[in-house]
Scaffold this active site. Structure first.
Site, PDB file in Angstrom:
ATOM      1  N   CYS A  50      -0.486   4.223   2.180  1.00 32.57           N
ATOM      2  CA  CYS A  50      -0.305   3.924   3.607  1.00 32.57           C
ATOM      3  C   CYS A  50       1.097   4.216   3.984  1.00 32.57           C
ATOM      4  O   CYS A  50       1.452   4.919   5.062  1.00 32.57           O
ATOM      5  CB  CYS A  50      -0.701   2.759   4.038  1.00 32.57           C
ATOM      6  N   ASP A  51       2.166   3.623   2.974  1.00 29.81           N
ATOM      7  CA  ASP A  51       3.531   3.704   3.400  1.00 29.81           C
ATOM      8  C   ASP A  51       4.356   4.562   2.758  1.00 29.81           C
ATOM      9  O   ASP A  51       5.657   4.438   3.057  1.00 29.81           O
ATOM     10  CB  ASP A  51       4.017   2.054   3.272  1.00 29.81           C
ATOM     11  N   CYS A  73       0.865  -1.031   0.155  1.00 31.58           N
ATOM     12  CA  CYS A  73      -0.107  -0.064  -0.214  1.00 31.58           C
ATOM     13  C   CYS A  73       0.731   1.244   0.154  1.00 31.58           C
ATOM     14  O   CYS A  73       1.315   1.622   1.148  1.00 31.58           O
ATOM     15  CB  CYS A  73      -1.150   0.028   1.262  1.00 31.58           C
TER      16      CYS A  73
END
Ligand code: NAP
Length: 309
Positions: free
Chosen positions: A135-136, A132
């Site tokens: 997200c990251d 992701c």
């Protein structure tokens, strides 16, 4: 007979739990094989509203669980493998066990597809291998990263990562992208993205700190190998929605995602059965959108039960 059974303990399931419990429906939440869902595998969540400093993914899910429990949600560990929604019944089977409810909220999530190569599992979630970019990605500022895949997700993730990373190397197993034309064109034109065609990532290598440091790739046409140094490996080869128990019972699209009724995000074709989160959403797949769908499904279930009475 339960009022509401919720399948799944990701953002969608827990939010549905909070809302149905606050509506005094004493929901039963069935936990599958990854309690807390996909976010428990992420180190820090920086885009969930309300946490200006970010929050650890595991902690966020633990908080949601406690919040659902606080209002009377009950939890049981059971992996549902079969359902019977015929003739108004709502029976869920988990091996030897069975559960019956007036209404059901399906929030079983999706599982990111992985490559199954050495190093991948060991460094997954916080050690350089992730699925992701949203997200990251921000953790890889000014670093070189590798993205694997050739679809819209791989292109979208690559383009997103150019905001942070010094270089993005997209490794694809064929010589053309599967992604939509516009996404493919944008990806190929981006100065920070290099595409390596006809190649498979065969191994993720760790540095001395135990985190990803490079990948070994093989050119499938020339059959030679090479090594790309990188701090992040973003695997974007699709998701598998966890919807097997509903095959032949509810409408699924060609990729296996649950399809809600027209003019509704969450109503399934069976009255009293609702869908929420990644098992029914391949467009957004965010914690906050899953939570939103969980809320919608809970309100729909509550109204449906009230009308039934
Ligand atoms: P996808 O379209 O199924 O693409 C998966 C990609 O991963 C393909 O290029 C495939 O290669 C590759 N792949 C699959 N298994 C692999 C393996 N074992 N090793 C190496 N490569 C592998 O999945 P997606 O990109 O996640 O998209 C899913 C759906 O969501 C699509 O309908 C897509 O259009 C949609 N989506 C839309 C957007 C957007 O519009 N903004 C963004 C993301 C997703 P091959 O090409 O060789 O099969």
């Amino acid at each position: 007979m339960e009022n509401v059974i919720i399948l799944g303990t990701g953002c969608a399931g827990f939010t549905a739990g909070i809302y149905t419990a606050r509506a005094n429906l004493q929901p039963l939440i069935l936990e599958g094989d990854l309690p807390g869902g996909q976010l428990t595998t992420t180190s820090e969540v920086e885009n969930f509203p309300g946490f200006p400093e970010g929050i650890d993914g595991f902690m966020l899910m633990d908080n949601l669980r406690k919040q659902a429990a606080r209002f009377g949600s009950r939890f049981e560990s059971a992996l549902v493998d079969r359902v019977d929604f015929s003739e108004g019944r709502k029976i869920l089977y988990a091996g030897e066990k069975s559960f019956e409810a007036h209404s059901v909220i399906i929030a079983t999530g999706a599982t990111p597809r992985l490559l199954g190569i050495p190093g991948e599992k060991e460094m997954y979630g916080g050690k350089g291998v992730t699925t992701c970019a949203t997200c990251d990605g921000a953790f890889y500022r000014d670093m070189d990263v590798v993205v694997v895949g050739g679809g819209d997700s791989a292109c979208e993730e690559s383009l997103f990562l150019t905001r942070f990373c010094s270089k993005v190397t997209l490794v694809h197993r064929r010589d053309e992208l599967r992604a939509s034309r516009i996404m493919a064109e944008r990806t190929l034109a981006h100065e920070k993205i290099e595409v390596i065609w006809d190649s498979a990532v065969e191994e993720v290598l760790a540095g001395e700190d135990g985190k990803a440091n490079a990948v070994n790739i093989r050119n499938l046409k020339a059959n030679d190998t090479s090594n790309i140094p990188c701090k992040g490996v973003f695997i974007a080869i699709g998701h598998v929605p966890n919807t097997k128990p509903f095959e032949g019972v509810l409408e699924l699209d060609e990729d296996g995602y649950l399809v809600p009724e027209q003019n509704s995000m969450v109503r399934s074709s069976v009255p009293g059965v609702y869908v929420a989160g990644d098992c029914a959403d391949h467009a957004y797949r965010q914690a906050i959108t899953a939570a939103g769908m969980g809320c919608q499904a809970a309100i729909e279930a509550e109204r449906w039960l009230a009308e039934k009475e």
